[in-house]
Design an enzyme around this catalytic site. Structure first.
Site: not given
Length: 321
Positions: A104, A131, A134, A230, A270, A298
């Site tokens: 990450r 991402h 996700q 988001d 998310c 996830r």
């Protein structure tokens, strides 16, 4: 089947059938968290963090352990990467010890360089551009509520808010790969880069999907099967919230906007979410919200991805389904 080194650096690193295979595997992990254990030994998987994390850290750490492995979690402050060691050198070291590398980080070029020098699968656990982990979980959540992976193609999904961020980019590429009708809505100045849109349109044409980028949130949500949003402010920009949030208020997901979607439309986020900002409490805490299943997924989707990538590397078909 010969072994093949595969990475997941951006959402279109897998094709339509491979994406379905991974998501179907994720649904099996949801039913049985110990469905496959490819890292028995335990074999170590390096999980690197240059950015703060709750869901990514928890899901990969627990996930690797449930796959029979050992998650070696390394923060930026605890690695030589944080002191300027070249990515290539870190890759050369980790690839001799670990059975996978999860990272990450910031720029997409960092995970791409890691993958260039690694001889084990590298997974993008979030960059400024994409991402993919996700979105695998998000699409797995749709499959969970819509009757399986075969229901994904043809779904209409709408993403609202900052449409120039990593989530919008990933929905474009992953949605096109799935054969979905992807609608992205954001204000002028916060729309996806044209090269990403062009890639998404090309992939969508191959898989029977479509791409719409608009500044009209109502056009995006009209008749949608699933609505996404988001946070309007990315990590590190919290002090500028009032300034940065001004262009986005028309894109707030509220009850009025959700009424334009299908009556049984799902809502996903998310996380972390800011109630009263990008989404109202009545939506995220309401009956159409599936954000907690999404967050749990996830874990299952990432276990499926690691298992699938390991199966590809080892040429082990038993790990692919």
């Amino acid at each position: 089947m010969d072994g093949q080194l595969r990475h997941m650096l951006r959402d279109d690193d897998v094709n339509h059938d491979e994406q379905k295979q991974i998501i179907a595997l994720g649904l099996k992990f949801r039913e049985n968290r110990f469905y496959k254990r490819p890292f028995e030994g335990p074999q170590g998987v390096a999980v690197l963090f240059d950015k703060p994390s709750t869901r990514t850290r928890s899901s990969f750490s627990i996930g690797v352990a449930e796959l029979g492995g050992y998650p070696l979690v390394i923060d930026k402050s605890g690695s030589q990467l944080g002191r300027g060691e070249p990515v290539a050198d870190t890759a050369r070291v980790l690839t001799r010890m670990a059975y996978g590398i999860v990272w990450r980080t910031f720029g997409q070029e960092r995970v791409e360089e890691m993958a260039k020098y690694a001889t084990v699968p590298v997974v993008n656990a979030l960059t400024d551009q994409f991402h993919p982990c996700q979105v695998l979980a998000d699409f797995m959540t749709i499959a969970q509520f819509r009757g399986g992976v075969d229901a994904l193609a043809g779904q209409t999904i709408a993403y609202l808010g900052d449409a120039a961020n990593n989530m919008a980019n990933s929905y474009l590429l992953a949605g096109a790969t799935a054969g979905m009708n992807v609608r992205i809505a954001g204000p002028y100045g916060y729309l996806p880069a044209q090269d990403i849109v062009d890639d998404a349109k090309r992939i969508a044409a191959q898989n029977g999907g479509s791409i719409l980028v608009t500044t009209d949130p109502r056009e995006a949500v009209d008749g949608a099967d699933c609505v996404f949003t988001d946070t309007w402010v990315s990590m590190g920009e919290e002090s500028e919230y009032e300034k940065r949030s001004k262009p986005f208020w028309d894109y707030q997901v509220n009850d009025e906007l959700m009424k334009l979607a299908k009556p049984d439309a799902l809502f996903q986020h998310c996380l972390p979410a800011y109630r009263g900002k990008e989404v109202t409490a009545s939506v995220i805490d309401g009956p159409q919200s599936v954000v907690w299943d999404e967050a749990e997924n996830r874990l299952h989707a990432q276990k499926a991805l690691l298992t699938w990538l390991t199966g590809q590397l080892r040429g082990d078909e038993s790990l692919l389904a």
